[in-house]
Design an enzyme around this catalytic site. Structure first.
Site, PDB file in Angstrom:
ATOM      1  N   ASP A  46       0.811  -1.221   0.000  1.00 55.58           N
ATOM      2  CA  ASP A  46       0.000   0.000   0.000  1.00 55.58           C
ATOM      3  C   ASP A  46       0.846   1.274   0.000  1.00 55.58           C
ATOM      4  O   ASP A  46       0.324   2.376   0.129  1.00 55.58           O
ATOM      5  CB  ASP A  46      -0.950   0.007   1.210  1.00 55.58           C
ATOM      6  CG  ASP A  46      -0.210   0.006   2.533  1.00 55.58           C
ATOM      7  OD1 ASP A  46       1.038  -0.132   2.518  1.00 55.58           O
ATOM      8  OD2 ASP A  46      -0.863   0.154   3.589  1.00 55.58           O
ATOM      9  N   GLN A 106       8.754  26.773  -0.546  1.00 57.23           N
ATOM     10  CA  GLN A 106       7.560  27.200   0.193  1.00 57.23           C
ATOM     11  C   GLN A 106       7.995  27.756   1.550  1.00 57.23           C
ATOM     12  O   GLN A 106       7.661  27.225   2.600  1.00 57.23           O
ATOM     13  CB  GLN A 106       6.597  26.025   0.359  1.00 57.23           C
ATOM     14  CG  GLN A 106       6.085  25.466  -0.967  1.00 57.23           C
ATOM     15  CD  GLN A 106       5.048  24.382  -0.759  1.00 57.23           C
ATOM     16  OE1 GLN A 106       4.088  24.558  -0.023  1.00 57.23           O
ATOM     17  NE2 GLN A 106       5.257  23.240  -1.413  1.00 57.23           N
ATOM     18  N   LYS A 204      12.994  39.804 -14.413  1.00 56.12           N
ATOM     19  CA  LYS A 204      11.872  39.112 -15.045  1.00 56.12           C
ATOM     20  C   LYS A 204      10.566  39.485 -14.369  1.00 56.12           C
ATOM     21  O   LYS A 204      10.511  39.720 -13.158  1.00 56.12           O
ATOM     22  CB  LYS A 204      12.073  37.597 -15.020  1.00 56.12           C
ATOM     23  CG  LYS A 204      12.120  36.980 -13.628  1.00 56.12           C
ATOM     24  CD  LYS A 204      12.443  35.503 -13.700  1.00 56.12           C
ATOM     25  CE  LYS A 204      12.521  34.891 -12.300  1.00 56.12           C
ATOM     26  NZ  LYS A 204      12.946  33.505 -12.308  1.00 56.12           N
ATOM     27  N   ASP A 230      22.331  30.026 -10.347  1.00 54.16           N
ATOM     28  CA  ASP A 230      21.103  29.908  -9.563  1.00 54.16           C
ATOM     29  C   ASP A 230      21.188  28.664  -8.696  1.00 54.16           C
ATOM     30  O   ASP A 230      22.099  27.846  -8.856  1.00 54.16           O
ATOM     31  CB  ASP A 230      19.879  29.845 -10.488  1.00 54.16           C
ATOM     32  CG  ASP A 230      18.622  30.408  -9.831  1.00 54.16           C
ATOM     33  OD1 ASP A 230      18.664  30.723  -8.626  1.00 54.16           O
ATOM     34  OD2 ASP A 230      17.591  30.522 -10.522  1.00 54.16           O
ATOM     35  N   THR A 238      12.409  29.270 -17.605  1.00 51.20           N
ATOM     36  CA  THR A 238      12.956  30.595 -17.302  1.00 51.20           C
ATOM     37  C   THR A 238      14.440  30.659 -17.642  1.00 51.20           C
ATOM     38  O   THR A 238      14.914  31.652 -18.190  1.00 51.20           O
ATOM     39  CB  THR A 238      12.746  30.928 -15.815  1.00 51.20           C
ATOM     40  OG1 THR A 238      11.349  30.866 -15.510  1.00 51.20           O
ATOM     41  CG2 THR A 238      13.260  32.316 -15.491  1.00 51.20           C
TER      42      THR A 238
END
EC number: 2.7.6.1
Length: 336
Positions: A46, A106, A204, A230, A238
């Site tokens: 499962d 986040q 941007k 980056d 991007t």
């Protein structure tokens, strides 16, 4: 000084080749064989994750090597369950080595009724019994403050500086570092200082997440060998667009140095067809076969840095010394 003879490494399934490479590097440093702890990490029908450790870890300093990359939730749960297994087996100290820290994007509420998932993950990690975190290039530096335990955040820029000096040594005077957005200026400036290069910025504007409406280059890139810097490359839309805009502004060629190559969806295909001459990523996320086969993607190793950082933590010596190029260069001797 540590209470145990050697630090012990344990790995989940997220990036086993990196964990094995770290163990090999530590063996070289210590002059004795250091192997990953024998462990079984499997799933029930499962999808439940089960962990069993086959070696005695009582009183040991344990280092769990596990990126929380795709599949992020499975790899995060593996990390938490391994930590719980070690804690219940009386390990002396548990350190999570997370080369790529998922959910880092986040880190704040972007609009009403949204979570700060990075803080939730930090709470879960500490709650599982992990007492220290070692990671690389957090997407947002303030995430270190989400933890109530020590966090050591390594940087890829010293490794990138060594690589750039090696591959661009005949044209280093024409190299220009480019930040792909205003938020990444500090990261780009750090690398620019290390190689004594000028800095440009791509401004941007987004209509909505994932779609860029307009890009403007701030700085003169004409005739320059431009290097975009980056921390994360996901779908590469991007990044490829930024490379096109830089070339349109007169750059001689464009390369990119990205710490975490998430490279999901159409990313590899976009990069292969883009105007970028090369994309350099680290192995913080295990590269797929498509990434390995891409002609203009190159991978630099992080194992030497992580191995030394683990040993420094274990012996109680400075981790920040690895930010110094002079200290890092001998560790990477033979790689560049």
């Amino acid at each position: 000084m540590p209470n145990t003879d050697e630090p012990k490494l344990i790995s989940g399934n997220a990036n086993l080749p990196l964990a094995q490479a770290i163990a090999r590097r530590m063996s070289m440093h210590r002059g004795k064989s250091i192997k990953l702890v024998d462990t079984r990490v499997e799933r029930f029908n499962d999808g439940e994750i089960f962990v069993e450790v086959f070696e005695n870890v009582r009183g040991e300093d344990m280092f769990i090597i596990q990126s929380t990359s795709n599949p992020a939730n499975d790899n995060l749960m593996e990390l938490l369950i391994m930590a719980d297994a070690l804690r219940r087996s009386s390990a002396a100290q548990i350190t999570a080595v997370i080369p790529y820290f998922g959910y880092a994007r986040q880190d704040r509420r972007t609009k009403a009724r949204t979570p700060i998932s990075a803080k939730l993950v930090a709470n879960m990690i500490a709650g599982a019994g992990i007492e220290r975190v070692l990671t690389m290039d957090l997407h947002a530096a303030q995430i270190q403050g989400f933890f109530d335990i020590p966090v050591d955040n390594l940087y890829a820029s010293p490794i990138f500086a060594l690589d750039i000096r090696h591959h661009f040594k005949k044209k280093i005077s024409d190299v220009m570092i480019v930040s792909p957005d205003v938020g990444g200026v500090a990261r780009a400036r750090e690398l620019a200082k290390r190689i004594n290069a000028p800095l440009a910025i791509v401004d941007k504007r987004r209509e909505k997440p994932g779609e860029v409406a307009e890009m403007t280059v701030i700085g003169n890139v004409e005739g320059k060998h431009c290097i975009i810097v980056d921390d994360i490359c996901d779908t590469a839309g991007t990044l490829c667009k930024a490379a096109e805009v830089i070339m349109e502004n007169g750059a001689k060629e464009v390369h990119s140095y990205i710490t975490h190559g998430v490279l999901s969806g159409p990313a590899v295909d976009r990069i292969t067809k883009s105007v970028m001459k090369s994309l350099v990523i680290t192995d913080s996320i295990q590269p797929t076969e498509a990434v390995k086969a891409a002609p203009n993607i190159r991978i630099v190793p992080t194992a030497p840095m992580f191995a030394q950082a683990i040993l420094n933590i274990w012996t109680g010596t400075s981790v920040s010394s690895l930010f110094d190029t002079e200290m890092l260069e001998p560790i990477y001797e033979g790689f560049f």
